[in-house]
Design a protein around this motif. Structure first.
Motif, PDB file in Angstrom:
ATOM      1  N   UNK B 290       0.807  -1.216   0.000  1.00  0.00           N
ATOM      2  CA  UNK B 290       0.000   0.000   0.000  1.00  0.00           C
ATOM      3  C   UNK B 290       0.842   1.269   0.000  1.00  0.00           C
ATOM      4  N   UNK B 291       2.083   1.186   0.463  1.00  0.00           N
ATOM      5  CA  UNK B 291       2.959   2.339   0.313  1.00  0.00           C
ATOM      6  C   UNK B 291       3.240   2.577  -1.166  1.00  0.00           C
ATOM      7  N   UNK B 292       3.463   1.482  -1.882  1.00  0.00           N
ATOM      8  CA  UNK B 292       3.699   1.591  -3.319  1.00  0.00           C
ATOM      9  C   UNK B 292       2.469   2.181  -4.017  1.00  0.00           C
ATOM     10  N   UNK B 293       1.297   1.664  -3.648  1.00  0.00           N
ATOM     11  CA  UNK B 293       0.067   2.148  -4.281  1.00  0.00           C
ATOM     12  C   UNK B 293      -0.158   3.623  -3.968  1.00  0.00           C
ATOM     13  N   UNK B 294       0.104   4.005  -2.720  1.00  0.00           N
ATOM     14  CA  UNK B 294      -0.152   5.380  -2.303  1.00  0.00           C
ATOM     15  C   UNK B 294       0.796   6.358  -3.016  1.00  0.00           C
ATOM     16  N   UNK B 295       2.044   5.909  -3.215  1.00  0.00           N
ATOM     17  CA  UNK B 295       2.997   6.768  -3.924  1.00  0.00           C
ATOM     18  C   UNK B 295       2.486   7.068  -5.333  1.00  0.00           C
ATOM     19  N   UNK B 296       1.890   6.073  -5.972  1.00  0.00           N
ATOM     20  CA  UNK B 296       1.337   6.281  -7.314  1.00  0.00           C
ATOM     21  C   UNK B 296       0.154   7.235  -7.259  1.00  0.00           C
ATOM     22  N   UNK B 297      -0.676   7.066  -6.229  1.00  0.00           N
ATOM     23  CA  UNK B 297      -1.840   7.951  -6.085  1.00  0.00           C
ATOM     24  C   UNK B 297      -1.394   9.391  -5.935  1.00  0.00           C
ATOM     25  N   UNK B 298      -0.363   9.606  -5.117  1.00  0.00           N
ATOM     26  CA  UNK B 298       0.071  10.986  -4.872  1.00  0.00           C
ATOM     27  C   UNK B 298       0.748  11.599  -6.085  1.00  0.00           C
ATOM     28  N   UNK B 299       1.221  10.753  -6.976  1.00  0.00           N
ATOM     29  CA  UNK B 299       1.785  11.256  -8.222  1.00  0.00           C
ATOM     30  C   UNK B 299       0.690  11.635  -9.213  1.00  0.00           C
ATOM     31  N   UNK B 300      -0.329  10.777  -9.327  1.00  0.00           N
ATOM     32  CA  UNK B 300      -1.294  10.984 -10.409  1.00  0.00           C
ATOM     33  C   UNK B 300      -2.499  11.807 -10.001  1.00  0.00           C
ATOM     34  N   UNK B 301      -2.773  11.921  -8.693  1.00  0.00           N
ATOM     35  CA  UNK B 301      -4.015  12.582  -8.285  1.00  0.00           C
ATOM     36  C   UNK B 301      -3.742  13.985  -7.728  1.00  0.00           C
ATOM     37  N   UNK B 302      -4.364  15.003  -8.318  1.00  0.00           N
ATOM     38  CA  UNK B 302      -4.074  16.380  -7.903  1.00  0.00           C
ATOM     39  C   UNK B 302      -4.476  16.688  -6.462  1.00  0.00           C
ATOM     40  N   UNK B 303      -5.583  16.108  -6.005  1.00  0.00           N
ATOM     41  CA  UNK B 303      -6.018  16.373  -4.630  1.00  0.00           C
ATOM     42  C   UNK B 303      -5.024  15.758  -3.636  1.00  0.00           C
ATOM     43  N   UNK B 304      -4.701  14.481  -3.843  1.00  0.00           N
ATOM     44  CA  UNK B 304      -3.735  13.816  -2.958  1.00  0.00           C
ATOM     45  C   UNK B 304      -2.394  14.536  -3.005  1.00  0.00           C
ATOM     46  N   UNK B 305      -2.016  14.965  -4.202  1.00  0.00           N
ATOM     47  CA  UNK B 305      -0.742  15.668  -4.371  1.00  0.00           C
ATOM     48  C   UNK B 305      -0.746  16.971  -3.577  1.00  0.00           C
ATOM     49  N   UNK B 306      -1.863  17.701  -3.647  1.00  0.00           N
ATOM     50  CA  UNK B 306      -1.986  18.998  -2.985  1.00  0.00           C
ATOM     51  C   UNK B 306      -1.983  18.857  -1.459  1.00  0.00           C
ATOM     52  N   UNK B 307      -2.412  17.690  -0.970  1.00  0.00           N
ATOM     53  CA  UNK B 307      -2.488  17.507   0.481  1.00  0.00           C
ATOM     54  C   UNK B 307      -1.101  17.364   1.114  1.00  0.00           C
ATOM     55  N   UNK B 308      -0.130  17.132   0.279  1.00  0.00           N
ATOM     56  CA  UNK B 308       1.293  17.082   0.699  1.00  0.00           C
ATOM     57  C   UNK B 308       1.583  15.947   1.670  1.00  0.00           C
ATOM     58  N   UNK B 309       1.085  16.004   2.881  1.00  0.00           N
ATOM     59  CA  UNK B 309       1.368  14.894   3.782  1.00  0.00           C
ATOM     60  C   UNK B 309       0.833  13.623   3.150  1.00  0.00           C
ATOM     61  N   UNK B 310       1.444  12.534   3.500  1.00  0.00           N
ATOM     62  CA  UNK B 310       1.022  11.246   2.971  1.00  0.00           C
ATOM     63  C   UNK B 310       0.385  10.437   4.094  1.00  0.00           C
ATOM     64  N   UNK B 311      -0.152   9.282   3.738  1.00  0.00           N
ATOM     65  CA  UNK B 311      -0.543   8.330   4.771  1.00  0.00           C
ATOM     66  C   UNK B 311       0.722   7.836   5.482  1.00  0.00           C
ATOM     67  N   UNK B 312       0.572   7.466   6.737  1.00  0.00           N
ATOM     68  CA  UNK B 312       1.732   7.032   7.528  1.00  0.00           C
ATOM     69  C   UNK B 312       1.526   5.611   8.056  1.00  0.00           C
ATOM     70  N   UNK B 313       2.571   4.797   8.027  1.00  0.00           N
ATOM     71  CA  UNK B 313       2.423   3.446   8.590  1.00  0.00           C
ATOM     72  C   UNK B 313       2.172   3.533  10.096  1.00  0.00           C
ATOM     73  N   UNK B 314       1.101   2.923  10.567  1.00  0.00           N
ATOM     74  CA  UNK B 314       0.661   3.098  11.955  1.00  0.00           C
ATOM     75  C   UNK B 314       0.619   1.795  12.746  1.00  0.00           C
ATOM     76  N   UNK B 315       1.002   0.705  12.107  1.00  0.00           N
ATOM     77  CA  UNK B 315       0.941  -0.607  12.763  1.00  0.00           C
ATOM     78  C   UNK B 315       2.331  -1.235  12.725  1.00  0.00           C
ATOM     79  N   UNK B 316       2.850  -1.577  13.902  1.00  0.00           N
ATOM     80  CA  UNK B 316       4.146  -2.256  13.953  1.00  0.00           C
ATOM     81  C   UNK B 316       4.056  -3.503  14.821  1.00  0.00           C
ATOM     82  N   UNK B 317       4.969  -4.408  14.570  1.00  0.00           N
ATOM     83  CA  UNK B 317       5.110  -5.599  15.392  1.00  0.00           C
ATOM     84  C   UNK B 317       6.432  -5.504  16.145  1.00  0.00           C
TER      85      UNK B 317
END
Lengths: 426, 426
Positions: B290-317
Motif C-alpha cells: 500500500x505504500x507503493x500504491x499510495x505513492x502512485x496515487x500521490x503522483x497521479x491525483x491532484x487532490x492527494x498531491x496537494x495535500x502534501x502529507x502522505x498516509x503514515x504506517x501506523x501498525x508495527x510488530x
C-alpha cells in the motif's frame, strides 16, 4: 492458582455469539451446552464459512499417535501451538499424553488456565513480561515447565529473573545445525551454555537436551543430529549435570517423529530417561504437506506400517458458492481470513445442495486457483451441476495456520450434527 | 436491539487476560481502563511478540482520508474487514465516515453490536443462517444495510428469505470484468439480474451499482469499468428502477480510490447520488504493497498531491531476538502466527535494548528472509551490535492479514505508553 486464573478470563470456555462460523446463539454459552442447540451443518444452521472437526476422526488420530508413542516407550507431548484448543489438549492428555508442547509464554498460560500441568515450551523464553508469566505459574508446585536455552546470554537473563523472584526454571539445551533455526551449532557454544548454567546455580536447572529435526530435509542428516543429541545427553548425565530424573530427551515435529522415536528409543544414557515426542499436526492431519509426510513415515517405519490404518484428515472448511460469473469460474465465500494458504490452497472435497440427502464428492477437476481475503476462485467446467447457494467442503493443507483463523470450531458427527465445539486461544 | 446484542457477547469490549501481546492483567477489564495500567512498551511491560498501533498516526490517517473524500464530495465507508476493530470503526464514523463496509454477515453483526448503523456489505449475501443474521438486524429501523447481487439465483434466494420474514433488503448490482472476481460480465447477465429484482418485488430493493476495481491492474481499464458503472446507474435511474434516494454508486479499494473518486464525482445520473468510497488499509497503511500504491496515487491525483502529507504506517510488530546462532543470522520471536507474509515479509524498522533511552533505526542490511509459525529468520552482518533480549520493531506489508492475528492491539503514544487498546472481532 488454577481457579483464580480460570476466573480471570472473560472468554475461557465460553462460546461467544459474536464468533464466526456458528449457529444462532442468544447469549454466551459453555461449550458443553452447544450440542443441545441441535445445529446441523447440512440444514444450514451454521453461518458459513465455517471450520468443522470430525469427532470420530479426532478420536482415531488421538489413539493412533498415542499408540505409536507407546510402542516405542516414548512420552507424547503434542505440540499445542497447532490448535491452541484446550479442549483438545484435555483429550490428548486423557488419551495418555505426558504433557503439552507450546511455543510461547502466552500459550503456556492459556494451557495452564485450562488445566494443563506439564508444558514443554519448545522455544527460548525471552523478555521480562514473558518470564514473569512463567514465574507466576511456577508458584504452583504441581506445574512442571521446561524451556530451551542455546546461548549463555539467555541463560544469564533467565537466572537473573528467576533468581530475583526466588524460583527455578528447568531448561533443555537445544542442539541445532548450521543453516538451521535456533540451537547451539558447535562445541564452543555448547560449552559456553554449560558454563552459564553452572554459574546460574539453582535458578536454572538443566533437565536434558532438545532438537527440532524439522529444519533438515534428509533422513541421514536427521539421524546424525539425533545421535549427536543422544551422545551429548549421555555425557551430561555421566558428568552429573542433569538435575532432573528422568532426564529429558526431546525431538520430533509432525514429519519425522518416526525417525526420532527410533533413534531416541535406542538411547542408553546410563540413567533414567524420558524420551518426549512433540508432533502437533497429527490430531487433524491434512491432505497436503502432512499427508505426504505421513505416507513416507508409513513406508519407512515398521511400527507405523504395522498399524495399517493411517492418520485421517479431521478438519474441513465449508463455504457457499456465491457467484458463477463465467462458465469455468465459481467464486466461493472462503478466503485468506479462513484458511491456510502457505502450503497449498484448500482442496474441494464435497459438494452439497441444501435440501439434498447427503453431500457428494466434489468433481476431481474442481480446483481452487487463488484466494483473496474473503473469496476463493474455483475452476469448474462449463455445464457442471453447480449453483449459487451450494455448499462446498474443502480439505486443507497446514492445519496450524487454519486453526488460527477460528475462535470456535464446531465438532460434528457422521450425520453433520454439531456435537461439541472447541475454542482456540491464539 | 443494540443493547440486547451488546450484552449477548462475553467478550464485546473486554480486554481478556488470556489475549496475547498484553501486559499483566489480573482480571478482564474494559479498554477504557487500559491506560490506567501504565504499561510502557520499552519498559518490557508487554508480552512480546505484540502488535501496536500509533495513536498519532491513526489520527493523521483518519483525517487524511476523510478530507480526501470530502474534497470530492464523496462518502467514505471504510472497509472494516481490514481491522474488524469496532473501536476503530467508531473513530472512522466520528471523523465523518458515512458507514462501514464489511464482507460477511458475521462481520456485519459484530459491527452492529458495537453501534454501527450503516453497513455496505461489499459481497454477495448467501445462505440461510447468514440471511437470518442480517434479517434480525434489520428489525432495527435505524439500521441501513446493502449487499451485492450479481445473479438471478441469488436475487431469488434473497427474495425468498426476506419475503418469508416480511422484510426487505437493499441491493447494489455488482458490475464485474472478464477474468475478475464477482460481478455481472455482460448485458445478458445484467438483464437477468434486473428481471429477478423485478420479480422479487418489495423483498429486494435496488439501491444502486457497485464495482471492485481492484481486480484490474491498468488505469485505463479501471476508468472504463467505472464509466460503465456510471452509465449503467444512469439508465437505472432514468427508468425509475432505483428504490433509494440518493442512489448509491460505490467502488474503491485501497489502491485506486483516487481514480474512483475522480470518475464517480463527475457522474451526473440526473438524480441525487451518494458516491461511496471503500478503502480499508489507509487507516494503518503499511510499508509494502500500500505504500507503493499510495505513492502512485500521490503522483497521479491532484487532490492527494496537494495535500502534501502522505498516509503514515501506523501498525508495527515488536519481538525479541531469541537466538544468535551464526554470525549472520538472528532468530526473532515473530512468526506466521503474528504477521502477514503474503505480500512481503515484515521489515526491521527499529532496534531497542532494554535499559536504553530510545530505539534506534534498524540497520538497513537487517532483513527478514523467512518465517515459521513462531520464528523469523533475520539476516544480520557479523559483528553487528545485537544481543539476545534486544527488541526489534517491524513494519509490515498487508495490514488485513496482520490484524487477524491479534485479538487485542495496544495503542501507543510517542513515548511508547499504552494509551488505549483495540479489540478485533475476526
Amino acid at each position: 492458582m488454577h481457579d483464580k486464573n480460570y476466573q480471570a478470563s472473560a472468554r475461557a470456555s465460553v462460546v461467544d455469539p459474536l464468533d464466526k462460523g456458528l449457529g444462532a446463539l442468544e447469549t454466551p454459552c459453555p461449550p458443553e451446552a452447544i450440542a443441545a442447540h441441535g445445529w446441523n451443518l447440512l440444514q444450514e444452521d451454521l453461518s458459513l464459512p465455517t471450520a468443522v472437526l470430525s469427532q470420530s476422526r479426532l478420536e482415531h488420530n488421538l489413539a493412533w499417535m498415542q499408540r505409536f508413542a507407546d510402542e516405542y516407550g516414548a512420552k507424547l507431548a503434542p505440540h499445542g501451538k497447532t490448535t491452541m484448543a484446550p479442549r483438545l489438549f484435555a483429550r490428548q492428555l486423557a488419551a495418555g499424553a505426558w504433557g503439552i508442547t507450546l511455543a510461547t509464554a502466552h500459550q503456556t498460560r492459556a494451557a495452564y488456565v485450562h488445566g494443563v500441568r506439564r508444558v514443554l515450551m519448545a522455544n527460548q523464553l525471552i523478555g521480562r513480561r514473558n518470564m514473569a508469566i512463567v514465574a507466576d505459574l511456577l508458584a504452583d508446585p504441581s506445574f512442571e515447565f521446561f524451556c530451551l536455552v542455546d546461548s549463555p546470554d539467555q541463560v544469564e537473563q533467565l537466572a537473573a529473573h528467576f533468581g530475583a523472584v526466588g524460583r527455578s526454571i528447568q531448561v533443555l539445551i537445544e542442539l541445532g545445525v548450521d543453516g538451521g533455526r535456533t540451537g547451539v551449532r558447535n562445541e564452543v557454544q555448547w560449552q559456553a551454555v554449560l558454563d552459564a548454567v553452572d554459574k546460574a546455580k539453582s535458578a536454572v536447572k538443566l533437565a536434558g537436551v532438545e532438537v527440532y529435526e524439522g529444519v533438515l530435509k534428509e533422513e541421514a542428516a536427521i539421524r546424525d543430529l539425533l545421535q549427536r543429541a543422544v551422545k551429548a545427553l549421555h555425557t551430561l548425565a555421566h558428568t552429573g549435570r542433569i538435575e532432573r530424573s528422568p532426564a529429558v530427551l526431546s525431538g520430533a515435529g509432525s514429519a519425522w517423529y518416526d525417525v526420532v522415536a527410533e533413534e531416541f528409543s535406542k538411547a542408553d544414557i546410563g540413567a533414567p530417561l524420558d524420551v518426549v515426542l512433540r508432533p502437533g499436526c497429527y490430531l487433524t492431519h491434512d491432505v497436503g504437506i502432512y499427508r505426504t509426510a505421513q505416507a513416507q513415515i508409513e513406508t519407512r517405519n515398521p511400527v507405523a506400517h504395522r498399524m495399517r490404518t493411517s492418520l485421517l484428515p479431521a478438519l474441513q472448511l465449508w463455504a457457499y458458492v456465491q457467484s458463477l460469473p463465467e462458465p469455468e469460474r465459481a467464486i466461493v465465500t472462503l478466503g485468506k481470513r479462513d484458511a491456510a494458504f502457505d502450503a497449498g490452497l484448500p482442496s474441494p472435497a464435497a459438494h452439497f445442495r441444501p435440501g439434498q440427502a447427503a453431500p457428494s464428492p466434489a468433481p476431481a477437476h474442481w480446483e481452487v486457483t487463488g484466494m483473496m481475503d474473503q473469496h476463493a476462485y474455483m475452476n469448474i467446467a462449463a455445464g457442471d451441476d453447480i449453483r449459487i447457494g451450494d455448499m462446498i467442503a474443502f480439505d486443507i493443507s497446514h492445519p496450524c495456520l487454519t486453526f488460527d483463523k477460528w475462535r470456535q470450531i464446531p465438532v460434528i458427527d457422521e450425520a453433520y450434527n454439531v456435537v461439541d465445539v472447541v475454542q482456540t486461544f491464539f
